[in-house]
Design a protein around this motif. Structure first.
Motif, mmCIF file in Angstrom:
data_model
loop_
_atom_site.group_PDB
_atom_site.id
_atom_site.type_symbol
_atom_site.label_atom_id
_atom_site.label_comp_id
_atom_site.label_asym_id
_atom_site.label_seq_id
_atom_site.Cartn_x
_atom_site.Cartn_y
_atom_site.Cartn_z
ATOM 1 N N CYS A 1 8.223 0.055 -10.722
ATOM 2 C CA CYS A 1 7.280 0.565 -9.733
ATOM 3 C C CYS A 1 8.065 0.932 -8.474
ATOM 4 O O CYS A 1 8.596 0.055 -7.804
ATOM 5 C CB CYS A 1 6.232 -0.484 -9.387
ATOM 6 S SG CYS A 1 5.308 -1.074 -10.789
ATOM 7 N N GLN A 2 8.116 2.197 -8.174
ATOM 8 C CA GLN A 2 8.803 2.669 -6.972
ATOM 9 C C GLN A 2 7.783 2.778 -5.841
ATOM 10 O O GLN A 2 6.785 3.498 -5.977
ATOM 11 C CB GLN A 2 9.456 4.033 -7.231
ATOM 12 C CG GLN A 2 10.516 4.021 -8.309
ATOM 13 C CD GLN A 2 11.698 3.134 -7.932
ATOM 14 O OE1 GLN A 2 12.041 2.979 -6.770
ATOM 15 N NE2 GLN A 2 12.305 2.541 -8.952
ATOM 16 N N PRO A 3 8.005 2.072 -4.729
ATOM 17 C CA PRO A 3 7.072 2.191 -3.602
ATOM 18 C C PRO A 3 7.103 3.593 -3.011
ATOM 19 O O PRO A 3 8.140 4.235 -2.969
ATOM 20 C CB PRO A 3 7.572 1.155 -2.598
ATOM 21 C CG PRO A 3 8.942 0.785 -3.019
ATOM 22 C CD PRO A 3 9.097 1.159 -4.459
ATOM 23 N N GLU A 4 5.954 4.049 -2.608
ATOM 24 C CA GLU A 4 5.847 5.364 -1.988
ATOM 25 C C GLU A 4 6.015 5.222 -0.477
ATOM 26 O O GLU A 4 5.819 4.142 0.082
ATOM 27 C CB GLU A 4 4.495 5.995 -2.312
ATOM 28 C CG GLU A 4 4.296 6.267 -3.793
ATOM 29 C CD GLU A 4 2.946 6.884 -4.096
ATOM 30 O OE1 GLU A 4 2.188 7.194 -3.154
ATOM 31 O OE2 GLU A 4 2.656 7.057 -5.288
ATOM 32 N N ALA A 5 6.338 6.298 0.176
ATOM 33 C CA ALA A 5 6.501 6.286 1.618
ATOM 34 C C ALA A 5 5.142 6.184 2.299
ATOM 35 O O ALA A 5 4.134 6.657 1.780
ATOM 36 C CB ALA A 5 7.221 7.555 2.073
ATOM 37 N N GLY A 6 5.122 5.542 3.442
ATOM 38 C CA GLY A 6 3.894 5.467 4.220
ATOM 39 C C GLY A 6 3.199 4.129 4.053
ATOM 40 O O GLY A 6 3.631 3.239 3.320
ATOM 41 N N ALA A 7 2.089 3.996 4.785
ATOM 42 C CA ALA A 7 1.303 2.763 4.745
ATOM 43 C C ALA A 7 0.672 2.604 3.363
ATOM 44 O O ALA A 7 0.138 3.560 2.794
ATOM 45 C CB ALA A 7 0.218 2.803 5.814
ATOM 46 N N GLY A 8 0.755 1.415 2.825
ATOM 47 C CA GLY A 8 0.173 1.138 1.517
ATOM 48 C C GLY A 8 0.982 1.710 0.371
ATOM 49 O O GLY A 8 0.488 1.798 -0.755
ATOM 50 N N GLY A 9 2.218 2.090 0.629
ATOM 51 C CA GLY A 9 3.059 2.705 -0.392
ATOM 52 C C GLY A 9 3.369 1.783 -1.552
ATOM 53 O O GLY A 9 3.457 2.226 -2.698
ATOM 54 N N GLU A 10 3.542 0.489 -1.247
ATOM 55 C CA GLU A 10 3.824 -0.464 -2.326
ATOM 56 C C GLU A 10 2.641 -0.584 -3.277
ATOM 57 O O GLU A 10 2.812 -0.645 -4.492
ATOM 58 C CB GLU A 10 4.177 -1.836 -1.747
ATOM 59 C CG GLU A 10 5.552 -1.897 -1.143
ATOM 60 C CD GLU A 10 5.927 -3.298 -0.721
ATOM 61 O OE1 GLU A 10 5.236 -4.262 -1.110
ATOM 62 O OE2 GLU A 10 6.925 -3.425 0.003
ATOM 63 N N LEU A 11 1.438 -0.586 -2.709
ATOM 64 C CA LEU A 11 0.247 -0.682 -3.565
ATOM 65 C C LEU A 11 0.068 0.565 -4.422
ATOM 66 O O LEU A 11 -0.281 0.467 -5.604
ATOM 67 C CB LEU A 11 -1.004 -0.924 -2.716
ATOM 68 C CG LEU A 11 -1.122 -2.307 -2.093
ATOM 69 C CD1 LEU A 11 -2.362 -2.394 -1.209
ATOM 70 C CD2 LEU A 11 -1.154 -3.378 -3.159
ATOM 71 N N ARG A 12 0.310 1.732 -3.846
ATOM 72 C CA ARG A 12 0.201 2.970 -4.617
ATOM 73 C C ARG A 12 1.250 3.004 -5.730
ATOM 74 O O ARG A 12 0.968 3.443 -6.851
ATOM 75 C CB ARG A 12 0.319 4.193 -3.709
ATOM 76 C CG ARG A 12 -0.938 4.450 -2.894
ATOM 77 C CD ARG A 12 -0.910 5.824 -2.243
ATOM 78 N NE ARG A 12 0.212 5.994 -1.326
ATOM 79 C CZ ARG A 12 0.198 5.668 -0.030
ATOM 80 N NH1 ARG A 12 -0.891 5.164 0.503
ATOM 81 N NH2 ARG A 12 1.271 5.869 0.722
ATOM 82 N N GLY A 13 2.451 2.515 -5.427
ATOM 83 C CA GLY A 13 3.491 2.433 -6.449
ATOM 84 C C GLY A 13 3.113 1.468 -7.552
ATOM 85 O O GLY A 13 3.352 1.719 -8.739
ATOM 86 N N LEU A 14 2.499 0.352 -7.157
ATOM 87 C CA LEU A 14 2.041 -0.627 -8.143
ATOM 88 C C LEU A 14 0.943 -0.045 -9.025
ATOM 89 O O LEU A 14 0.945 -0.229 -10.247
ATOM 90 C CB LEU A 14 1.545 -1.889 -7.438
ATOM 91 C CG LEU A 14 1.076 -3.037 -8.304
ATOM 92 C CD1 LEU A 14 2.192 -3.528 -9.213
ATOM 93 C CD2 LEU A 14 0.554 -4.175 -7.447
ATOM 94 N N LEU A 15 0.016 0.669 -8.426
ATOM 95 C CA LEU A 15 -1.053 1.320 -9.210
ATOM 96 C C LEU A 15 -0.481 2.328 -10.195
ATOM 97 O O LEU A 15 -0.932 2.419 -11.338
ATOM 98 C CB LEU A 15 -2.059 2.004 -8.285
ATOM 99 C CG LEU A 15 -3.035 1.080 -7.568
ATOM 100 C CD1 LEU A 15 -3.846 1.859 -6.539
ATOM 101 C CD2 LEU A 15 -3.938 0.388 -8.556
ATOM 102 N N ARG A 16 0.509 3.100 -9.763
ATOM 103 C CA ARG A 16 1.143 4.059 -10.660
ATOM 104 C C ARG A 16 1.836 3.322 -11.808
ATOM 105 O O ARG A 16 1.760 3.735 -12.968
ATOM 106 C CB ARG A 16 2.151 4.922 -9.904
ATOM 107 C CG ARG A 16 2.780 5.968 -10.829
ATOM 108 C CD ARG A 16 3.712 6.899 -10.100
ATOM 109 N NE ARG A 16 2.937 7.698 -9.147
ATOM 110 C CZ ARG A 16 3.357 8.011 -7.927
ATOM 111 N NH1 ARG A 16 4.514 7.605 -7.500
ATOM 112 N NH2 ARG A 16 2.604 8.743 -7.144
#
Length: 108
Positions: A21-36
């Motif tokens: 899971c690669q974190p995305e840039a910006g606020a909440g990026g870790e969660l979006r990466g986790l969802l992906r």
């Protein structure tokens, strides 16, 4: 971050699954990466299970016309009947016992 899972088949064979899971840039990026990553993991599980589901939907080899996608329907009916018998009150077994007490409720 990494997601790991292990799928164990009915035969005991284990299928390890791993997704980065690669974190995305910006606020909440870790969660979006986790969802992906969860989405990718779900796709992997689906790919592993799809052939098994298809195989079981065809039913066992030599099954009669009564066998559907979930196996023999007669077995399910027998299980339901057994459950009903367990839950029902058999009048014959209560011959020597006094009747069950019933409580009266007042209605307004």
């Amino acid at each position: 971050m990494e997601l790991r899972a292990e799928l164990t088949g009915r035969d005991g064979q284990k299928h390890p699954l791993r997704v980065r899971c690669q974190p995305e840039a910006g606020a909440g990026g870790e969660l979006r990466g986790l969802l992906r990553g969860l989405s990718q993991l779900q796709e992997q599980v689906t790919a592993l299970l799809a052939p098994l589901v298809e195989q079981e939907s065809r039913g066992p080899v030599g099954a009669g016309a009564g066998a559907g996608p979930r196996g023999d329907v007669g077995e399910e009916e027998e299980e339901e009947e057994e459950d009903e018998e367990e839950n029902s009150v058999d009048a014959k077994t209560r011959v020597d016992e006094p009747p069950l007490k019933r409580t009266k409720t007042q209605q307004s």
